[in-house]
Scaffold this active site. Structure first.
Site, short mmCIF file in Angstrom:
data_model
loop_
_atom_site.label_atom_id
_atom_site.label_comp_id
_atom_site.label_asym_id
_atom_site.label_seq_id
_atom_site.Cartn_x
_atom_site.Cartn_y
_atom_site.Cartn_z
N SER A 258 -4.09 -21.26 -74.08
CA SER A 258 -3.81 -21.55 -72.67
C SER A 258 -5.04 -21.42 -71.78
CB SER A 258 -2.67 -20.67 -72.16
OG SER A 258 -1.48 -20.93 -72.92
N ASN B 185 -8.67 -29.53 -79.03
CA ASN B 185 -7.81 -29.76 -80.19
C ASN B 185 -6.63 -30.59 -79.68
OD1 ASN B 185 -6.12 -29.70 -82.36
ND2 ASN B 185 -5.79 -27.47 -82.34
N HIS C 276 -5.96 -23.10 -88.37
CA HIS C 276 -5.26 -23.00 -87.08
C HIS C 276 -3.91 -22.30 -87.30
CE1 HIS C 276 -3.19 -24.03 -83.40
NE2 HIS C 276 -4.39 -24.20 -82.87
N LYS D 227 -4.29 -31.87 -81.32
CA LYS D 227 -3.06 -31.65 -82.11
C LYS D 227 -2.39 -33.01 -82.39
CE LYS D 227 -2.85 -27.01 -80.26
NZ LYS D 227 -2.08 -25.84 -79.88
N GLY E 157 -0.16 -22.41 -76.23
CA GLY E 157 0.87 -23.31 -75.73
C GLY E 157 1.95 -22.60 -74.93
N GLU F 1 -7.89 -17.07 -81.44
CA GLU F 1 -6.73 -17.67 -80.78
C GLU F 1 -5.52 -16.76 -80.97
OE1 GLU F 1 -7.29 -22.20 -80.23
OE2 GLU F 1 -6.21 -21.88 -82.09
N GLU G 73 -1.09 -22.89 -86.21
CA GLU G 73 0.03 -23.82 -86.48
C GLU G 73 0.03 -24.25 -87.93
OE1 GLU G 73 -0.86 -26.49 -83.24
OE2 GLU G 73 -0.27 -24.91 -81.84
#
Ligand code: 13P
Length: 252
Positions: free
Chosen positions: A210, A6, A92, A8, A170, A164, A94
């Site tokens: 991560s 991904n 996702h 991003k 991150g 996730e 985010e």
């Protein structure tokens, strides 16, 4: 086994094409492993041109639930298909946290992807507070329940689920292999109860948060971890390639 990147909101056209060329090379003899990259929308076509004819698939990072119309700034399923996408990330964390996507929005996007022959990579996962409160299974079950309400799958390959944990995205903090396995087993059981044993066994459940070359092997070797959804480490061809290599060894 599926190794997905991904990207991003990273790269630009020249660097995306260079990265795609590197991934193409890493994936050239990745037997038993499916490789997917999800670049930003405007770079999809340029990346697809590099990857066409290789065994690397291309996906979008989200999609709009409607077919077309007055939705300034949005991207449809058909647009994604027309630039070579086979997959699309949906829900996702985010998107949920920064762009206000609700479980209902995620459900509509999953349905739109399925209706348009795109494989949704459905992201689920708990926040740090939810994990501290011990509610991670409840949170993930609810996210799955709402996203997949009414969904009918012909086979396990119609959909991908990505666990996730938000606290691991991150942050450099990774779920331990035991934590990942336990949540993946929980998601598998949920999918068995919702669909059939056979279908659930065929659904790829990816771990994301991560995943790096140094921890990929341990995570990927867990029984119910069928691959990775990788952010930061997918932006460096050598790191992503190293993760693909671990997957190839484990798949072999
Ligand atoms: P990182 O690998 O950078 O933690 O990102 C994970 C992720 O969000 C993939 O979708």
């Amino acid at each position: 086994m599926l190794i997905a990147g991904n990207w991003k909101m990273n790269t630009d056209l020249p660097s995306a094409r260079a990265l795609a060329a590197g991934v193409r090379e890493s994936a050239a003899d990745a037997e038993g492993v499916e490789v997917l990259v999800c670049p930003p929308f405007v770079l999809l076509d340029g990346v697809y041109q590099i990857l066409q004819g290789s065994n690397v698939k291309v996906g979008g990072q989200t999609l709009h639930p409607e077919d077309e119309g007055a939705f300034t700034g949005e991207v449809s399923a058909q647009m994604l298909r027309s630039v070579g996408c086979s997959h699309v990330i949906v829900g996702h964390s985010e998107r949920r946290a920064l762009f206000g996507e609700t479980d209902e929005d995620v459900h509509a996007r999953v349905r739109q992807a399925l209706d348009n022959d795109l494989v949704p990579v459905l992201c689920v996962g708990e926040t740090l507070d939810q994990r501290r409160g011990g509610t991670q299974q409840k949170v993930v079950a609810e996210q799955l329940e709402k996203a997949l309400e009414g969904a009918e799958l012909a086979s396990g390959s119609d959909i991908v689920v990505a666990y996730e944990p938000v606290w691991a995205i991150g942050t450099g903090e990774t779920a331990t292999p035991e934590q990942a396995q336990s949540m993946h087993a929980f998601a598998r059981k949920w999918l068995k109860d919702r669909f059939t044993d056979e279908l659930a066994a065929d659904i790829c459940i990816l771990y994301g948060g991560s995943m790096k070359p140094h921890n990929a092997e341990e995570l990927l070797s867990q029984d119910d971890v069928d691959g990775g959804l990788i952010g930061g480490a997918s932006l460096k061809a050598s790191d992503f390639g190293a993760i693909i290599e671990h997957a190839v060894h484990l798949a072999g």
